[in-house]
Design an enzyme around this catalytic site. Structure first.
Site, short mmCIF file in Angstrom:
data_model
loop_
_atom_site.label_atom_id
_atom_site.label_comp_id
_atom_site.label_asym_id
_atom_site.label_seq_id
_atom_site.Cartn_x
_atom_site.Cartn_y
_atom_site.Cartn_z
N ASP A 67 0.85 -1.19 0.00
CA ASP A 67 0.00 0.00 0.00
C ASP A 67 0.89 1.24 0.00
OD1 ASP A 67 -2.51 1.37 0.17
OD2 ASP A 67 -2.07 1.78 2.27
N ILE A 68 1.46 1.52 -1.15
CA ILE A 68 2.37 2.66 -1.29
C ILE A 68 1.59 3.77 -1.97
CG2 ILE A 68 4.56 3.41 -2.28
CD1 ILE A 68 5.48 0.87 -1.06
N GLU A 69 1.38 4.84 -1.25
CA GLU A 69 0.55 5.93 -1.77
C GLU A 69 1.35 7.20 -2.03
OE1 GLU A 69 -3.00 6.37 0.53
OE2 GLU A 69 -3.38 4.21 0.52
N GLN A 70 2.65 7.06 -2.14
CA GLN A 70 3.50 8.21 -2.41
C GLN A 70 3.62 8.42 -3.92
OE1 GLN A 70 7.14 7.31 -0.02
NE2 GLN A 70 5.75 5.76 0.75
N ASP A 71 3.80 9.67 -4.31
CA ASP A 71 3.98 9.98 -5.73
C ASP A 71 5.32 9.44 -6.21
OD1 ASP A 71 1.56 11.32 -5.96
OD2 ASP A 71 2.44 13.27 -5.43
#
Length: 175
Positions: free
Chosen positions: A141-145
């Site tokens: 769950d990687i939500e970084q740009d």
């Protein structure tokens, strides 16, 4: 009190007579544990500590954020529970009893995964944690740009592949 004896073959402290008799009795019990189940399994039924291996035709994910709200889920619809907070062994046993997987939430700073050594260490820690807690995989769950064609872009691609390969190798049927 026993006297010290420096020479000879006599034992200073006698060995307990019952211990050798227990070993042959315990060994079959330990060998009878199902694959993936260990003596520290928190479930009443040790088979529930085995990884789920079935592959549903479709996936219904639930993201558990704590408390005991999972007791009210419609378990006939759920295929996977992603744990966002603290591990709950009761939830794991219940989910497995209902045929649902329980997986870790995998989140790591993108800037850190550029380093292949860090990435490998992080993946190994996640696999160890999943195995220790009788879980069925990980949900990244990687939500970084991440900019296209940047070092982070390629590192994220590598992270997904390496994590998948490692989990599939270590936990059969894992996500």
């Amino acid at each position: 009190m026993a006297r010290l004896q420096l020479a000879g073959s006599r034992r200073l402290v006698p060995l307990p007579r019952r211990a050798p008799r227990l070993a042959p009795l315990l060994l079959p019990l330990l060998l009878a544990l199902p694959d993936g189940a260990r003596a520290d399994c928190p479930c009443k039924v040790p088979a529930l500590c085995r990884p789920m291996t079935h592959r549903p035709d479709f996936e219904v994910f639930v993201f558990n954020v704590g408390h005991k709200t999972w007791k009210y889920y419609d378990w006939s619809q759920i295929t996977t529970v992603v744990l966002f907070l603290k591990y709950d062994p009761e939830l794991m046993c219940h989910a497995h009893a209902k045929g649902a997987r329980v997986v870790l939430k995998g989140d790591v700073p993108v800037k850190d995964i550029i380093n292949a050594t860090f990435r490998a260490s992080w993946i190994a820690q996640q696999v160890k944690l999943a195995k220790t807690q009788y879980m069925d995989g990980i949900n990244l769950d990687i939500e970084q740009d991440v900019a296209h064609s940047s070092p982070e872009y390629y590192a994220l691609t590598a992270l997904v592949k390496e994590t998948t390969d490692s989990f599939h190798h270590e936990i059969k049927g894992s996500q």
